[in-house]
Each structure stands twice: as C-alpha cells, then as structure tokens.
Write a protein that holds these residues in place. Structure first.
Motif, PDB file in Angstrom:
ATOM      1  N   HIS A 113       0.837  -1.205   0.000  1.00  0.00           N
ATOM      2  CA  HIS A 113       0.000   0.000   0.000  1.00  0.00           C
ATOM      3  C   HIS A 113       0.871   1.253   0.000  1.00  0.00           C
ATOM      4  O   HIS A 113       0.602   2.209  -0.745  1.00  0.00           O
ATOM      5  N   HIS A 114       1.913   1.259   0.818  1.00  0.00           N
ATOM      6  CA  HIS A 114       2.805   2.420   0.879  1.00  0.00           C
ATOM      7  C   HIS A 114       3.522   2.624  -0.458  1.00  0.00           C
ATOM      8  O   HIS A 114       3.691   3.762  -0.918  1.00  0.00           O
ATOM      9  N   ILE A 115       3.944   1.526  -1.091  1.00  0.00           N
ATOM     10  CA  ILE A 115       4.640   1.625  -2.383  1.00  0.00           C
ATOM     11  C   ILE A 115       3.700   2.167  -3.455  1.00  0.00           C
ATOM     12  O   ILE A 115       4.070   3.015  -4.271  1.00  0.00           O
ATOM     13  N   ILE A 116       2.460   1.674  -3.461  1.00  0.00           N
ATOM     14  CA  ILE A 116       1.467   2.146  -4.437  1.00  0.00           C
ATOM     15  C   ILE A 116       1.192   3.637  -4.238  1.00  0.00           C
ATOM     16  O   ILE A 116       1.098   4.407  -5.212  1.00  0.00           O
ATOM     17  N   GLN A 117       1.073   4.048  -2.983  1.00  0.00           N
ATOM     18  CA  GLN A 117       0.858   5.466  -2.698  1.00  0.00           C
ATOM     19  C   GLN A 117       2.019   6.316  -3.217  1.00  0.00           C
ATOM     20  O   GLN A 117       1.806   7.382  -3.798  1.00  0.00           O
ATOM     21  N   ALA A 118       3.243   5.837  -3.000  1.00  0.00           N
ATOM     22  CA  ALA A 118       4.420   6.574  -3.460  1.00  0.00           C
ATOM     23  C   ALA A 118       4.427   6.680  -4.983  1.00  0.00           C
ATOM     24  O   ALA A 118       4.710   7.747  -5.545  1.00  0.00           O
ATOM     25  N   ALA A 119       4.101   5.579  -5.659  1.00  0.00           N
ATOM     26  CA  ALA A 119       4.065   5.576  -7.122  1.00  0.00           C
ATOM     27  C   ALA A 119       3.007   6.535  -7.653  1.00  0.00           C
ATOM     28  O   ALA A 119       3.222   7.248  -8.644  1.00  0.00           O
ATOM     29  N   GLU A 120       1.850   6.562  -6.991  1.00  0.00           N
ATOM     30  CA  GLU A 120       0.770   7.469  -7.409  1.00  0.00           C
ATOM     31  C   GLU A 120       1.183   8.926  -7.211  1.00  0.00           C
ATOM     32  O   GLU A 120       0.899   9.788  -8.048  1.00  0.00           O
ATOM     33  N   ALA A 121       1.855   9.203  -6.098  1.00  0.00           N
ATOM     34  CA  ALA A 121       2.291  10.572  -5.833  1.00  0.00           C
ATOM     35  C   ALA A 121       3.310  11.023  -6.879  1.00  0.00           C
ATOM     36  O   ALA A 121       3.268  12.165  -7.354  1.00  0.00           O
ATOM     37  N   VAL A 122       4.224  10.118  -7.242  1.00  0.00           N
ATOM     38  CA  VAL A 122       5.220  10.439  -8.272  1.00  0.00           C
ATOM     39  C   VAL A 122       4.539  10.692  -9.612  1.00  0.00           C
ATOM     40  O   VAL A 122       4.904  11.601 -10.365  1.00  0.00           O
ATOM     41  N   ARG A 123       3.512   9.896  -9.935  1.00  0.00           N
ATOM     42  CA  ARG A 123       2.778  10.060 -11.196  1.00  0.00           C
ATOM     43  C   ARG A 123       2.113  11.437 -11.267  1.00  0.00           C
ATOM     44  O   ARG A 123       2.067  12.065 -12.327  1.00  0.00           O
ATOM     45  N   LEU A 124       1.617  11.909 -10.124  1.00  0.00           N
ATOM     46  CA  LEU A 124       0.917  13.194 -10.096  1.00  0.00           C
ATOM     47  C   LEU A 124       1.849  14.374 -10.382  1.00  0.00           C
ATOM     48  O   LEU A 124       1.389  15.448 -10.770  1.00  0.00           O
ATOM     49  N   ILE A 125       3.154  14.189 -10.137  1.00  0.00           N
ATOM     50  CA  ILE A 125       4.084  15.281 -10.445  1.00  0.00           C
ATOM     51  C   ILE A 125       4.823  15.027 -11.756  1.00  0.00           C
ATOM     52  O   ILE A 125       5.856  15.643 -12.040  1.00  0.00           O
ATOM     53  N   GLY A 126       4.282  14.094 -12.576  1.00  0.00           N
ATOM     54  CA  GLY A 126       4.756  13.945 -13.944  1.00  0.00           C
ATOM     55  C   GLY A 126       5.861  12.941 -14.179  1.00  0.00           C
ATOM     56  O   GLY A 126       6.485  12.951 -15.238  1.00  0.00           O
ATOM     57  N   ALA A 127       6.120  12.042 -13.206  1.00  0.00           N
ATOM     58  CA  ALA A 127       7.151  11.019 -13.398  1.00  0.00           C
ATOM     59  C   ALA A 127       6.514   9.633 -13.281  1.00  0.00           C
ATOM     60  O   ALA A 127       5.333   9.496 -12.971  1.00  0.00           O
ATOM     61  N   THR A 128       7.301   8.609 -13.558  1.00  0.00           N
ATOM     62  CA  THR A 128       6.815   7.231 -13.533  1.00  0.00           C
ATOM     63  C   THR A 128       7.696   6.381 -12.631  1.00  0.00           C
ATOM     64  O   THR A 128       8.916   6.550 -12.616  1.00  0.00           O
ATOM     65  N   CYS A 129       7.074   5.495 -11.878  1.00  0.00           N
ATOM     66  CA  CYS A 129       7.813   4.574 -11.022  1.00  0.00           C
ATOM     67  C   CYS A 129       7.915   3.200 -11.673  1.00  0.00           C
ATOM     68  O   CYS A 129       6.957   2.732 -12.294  1.00  0.00           O
ATOM     69  N   ILE A 130       9.053   2.560 -11.497  1.00  0.00           N
ATOM     70  CA  ILE A 130       9.219   1.151 -11.864  1.00  0.00           C
ATOM     71  C   ILE A 130       9.640   0.408 -10.594  1.00  0.00           C
ATOM     72  O   ILE A 130      10.634   0.774  -9.956  1.00  0.00           O
ATOM     73  N   LEU A 131       8.883  -0.593 -10.218  1.00  0.00           N
ATOM     74  CA  LEU A 131       9.195  -1.382  -9.032  1.00  0.00           C
ATOM     75  C   LEU A 131      10.106  -2.535  -9.445  1.00  0.00           C
ATOM     76  O   LEU A 131       9.733  -3.359 -10.280  1.00  0.00           O
ATOM     77  N   VAL A 132      11.307  -2.580  -8.854  1.00  0.00           N
ATOM     78  CA  VAL A 132      12.264  -3.621  -9.234  1.00  0.00           C
ATOM     79  C   VAL A 132      12.707  -4.403  -7.994  1.00  0.00           C
ATOM     80  O   VAL A 132      12.501  -3.968  -6.856  1.00  0.00           O
ATOM     81  N   GLY A 133      13.314  -5.568  -8.252  1.00  0.00           N
ATOM     82  CA  GLY A 133      13.795  -6.398  -7.153  1.00  0.00           C
ATOM     83  C   GLY A 133      12.739  -7.333  -6.599  1.00  0.00           C
ATOM     84  O   GLY A 133      12.808  -7.717  -5.420  1.00  0.00           O
ATOM     85  N   ILE A 134      11.765  -7.695  -7.429  1.00  0.00           N
ATOM     86  CA  ILE A 134      10.693  -8.587  -6.969  1.00  0.00           C
ATOM     87  C   ILE A 134      11.185 -10.035  -7.063  1.00  0.00           C
ATOM     88  O   ILE A 134      11.268 -10.607  -8.150  1.00  0.00           O
ATOM     89  N   ARG A 135      11.499 -10.607  -5.924  1.00  0.00           N
ATOM     90  CA  ARG A 135      11.959 -11.987  -5.874  1.00  0.00           C
ATOM     91  C   ARG A 135      10.776 -12.925  -6.027  1.00  0.00           C
ATOM     92  O   ARG A 135       9.620 -12.529  -5.804  1.00  0.00           O
ATOM     93  N   PRO A 136      11.019 -14.192  -6.392  1.00  0.00           N
ATOM     94  CA  PRO A 136       9.913 -15.137  -6.585  1.00  0.00           C
ATOM     95  C   PRO A 136       8.988 -15.251  -5.376  1.00  0.00           C
ATOM     96  O   PRO A 136       7.768 -15.278  -5.526  1.00  0.00           O
TER      97      PRO A 136
END
Length: 289
Positions: free
Chosen positions: A209-232
């Motif tokens: 939830h915190h990561i999604i919120q951060a990504a949404e906030a970044v999107r609102l100021i015109g940038a894009t988030c990529i979530l990396v390091g997702i282990r199996p």
C-alpha cells in the motif's frame, strides 16, 4: 536515614554483600546473557554493590549512578539486572536484620525495615531513570541516523533515478520515503524512478500500500515509477494477498528495470559494433540478468 540501621548494615556489609552475590550469581545462569563472561559479571557486580553502599553513606544519593547506567547500556545489559539486583539486595538485607532479631529490640524491627525501603527505593528509581534516559537518547540518535540513510534517491543518468529500500517499512518510514521521493524527483528532474525492494525482507499488504501510494504521488508530479527487485517469494506473496501492482511497471532486477527506464526516456541499447562504454559499465554495475 536511621542511624542505628546505618550502623547495622555497614558493620555487617561483608555478610550482606556475600549473600547478595550468591543470589545474583544464581540468577545470572537463568536470566542474563550467556555471552557475559564470568570476569565481567563479577566485576560489574562488585561495582554495583559499591554503588549501593555508597548511597547509604551519601544519604541515598550517589554521583556514580549515571556512569554505571551508561556502562550497562554500552555492555548490552538488561534493565532487569538493575531491578533484580536491588530487589535481591532489599530481601537479603531484610533477612539479615530478621536473623539478628534476638540482638535487636523487637519494637525497633519494623522501623528498621522501613529504613531498608527508604534506602533502596530511591536508588531503584534513580538507576532505572538514568538507564531509561540514556537508552532513550541512544535510540533517538539511532533513529535519526537511520532516517538519514533510510531511502536515498540516487541519480544514475539524466532523468533516471534509483531509490534502494532496505529493511522493514513501517508507517513512519513510509512517510519519510514519500517525502524524499517527491523532493528528489523534482530536484533531479526525474522522469523515471526505480524503487528497488531487493533489500526489503517482507512485502505485505501494508508495505505494498505504501509503495502504491508513493508511485501514485510520483505520477501526479509527472514522473513514472518502476518497481524492481521482486523476488519469486515476494511475487507469490503479492499474488496470494491479491495486491494490484498493475498500475506501474515491475521488473525482477534492477538491471532489467534500468533497461526499461532507458526505453521510457527515449533511449535504448543497440549493438553498433562500438559500445557506449559508460552505459555498459553502468548496466554491468547494476547486476542481475
């Protein structure tokens, strides 16, 4: 402090101290850290008992309490060592006084017992308060240090930044991450931010939830988030929890995420026969497949 009580305790200090040392030694085997050497345990006990007896000479006050509390914290001792030690000392002293009841006026025994409490209780309060105060100060300094290092935003190339996350993410830390992320995106003029969760041990509903919120906030100021390091195992957990991360790109490694970020900013890696050494070195340093 009662003069007669003070005289009885000081005249019989060797006997009282030995009984106290015997009981504390027995408690150490069951309650205290096994990593503490016998030599350190014995020397600390001697210092402790000297502080206790110096308090009776100084009318319940001693200048050494603060230094002793700091020493215990630095050595990693539990506060129960202080409370147990003083409670045992109270009991041992009372038992000794009662054992001398034939030599003491019975009408005076209750007054002597009150003197024991009047002596030990202030020492308990002062030592525990000193210990707690020092511990809180250390924890506060550690918290500040961790906050400063908790979520750095690292510019790796024009318009692309990386935020590596390490350790547990709680609500307070998530707020700091959000603030650092938004400030960094504006400061570095970032178009893409790679949030690397390789070092996050557990990704549950709250963390997602915190990561999604951060990504949404970044999107609102015109940038894009990529979530990396997702282990199996993290991917399986996310699926089992029904967490929707479909609103922004995800990659299994920082290397793959960086390649994706290059594409999103209008750049790509091509084999032209002459490699761009700077780009290649940067990608190699990111590791992964």
């Amino acid at each position: 402090m009662d003069t007669k009580f003070k005289k009885i305790v000081l005249e019989n200090s060797d006997t009282i101290v030995q009984k106290w040392l015997d009981e504390i030694d027995a408690k150490k085997r069951g309650n205290y850290s096994a990593s503490i050497s016998n030599e350190l345990f014995e020397s600390t006990n001697r210092e402790f008992v000297n502080i206790i007896f110096s308090s009776i000479k100084d009318q319940g006050k001693t200048k050494n309490l603060k230094e002793f509390a700091e020493k215990l914290i630095n050595l990693g001792w539990k506060v129960s060592y202080i409370t147990d030690g003083l409670q045992v000392f109270r009991r041992v002293t009372i038992d000794f006084i009662l054992s001398q009841s034939e030599k003491i006026d019975t009408n005076y025994i209750s007054q002597l017992l009150e003197s024991v409490d009047g002596w030990v209780e202030p020492v308990i309060r002062q030592l525990v308060n000193e210990y707690s105060g020092n511990w809180e100060n250390i924890v506060s300094l550690q918290r500040v240090a961790l906050q400063e290092l908790s979520a750095p935003l690292i510019p790796v190339i024009d318009n692309i930044t990386v935020m590596p996350l390490i350790g547990t993410i709680d609500t307070e830390r998530a707020k700091l991450i959000m603030e650092g992320l938004l400030d960094g995106v504006i400061k570095h003029n970032s178009e893409v931010v790679l949030i690397d969760i390789t070092g996050v041990p557990v990704v549950d509903t709250m963390v997602a939830h915190h990561i999604i919120q951060a990504a949404e906030a970044v999107r609102l100021i015109g940038a894009t988030c990529i979530l990396v390091g997702i282990r199996p195992e993290i991917a399986q957990t996310i699926v089992n929890l029904g967490i929707d991360l479909g609103k922004f790109p995800t990659k299994s490694s920082l290397r793959k995420g960086f390649i994706k970020a290059l594409e999103m900013t209008g750049r790509r890696i091509v084999d032209s026969g002459k490699k761009d050494e700077a780009i290649e070195e940067m990608i190699d340093s990111l590791g992964g497949e």
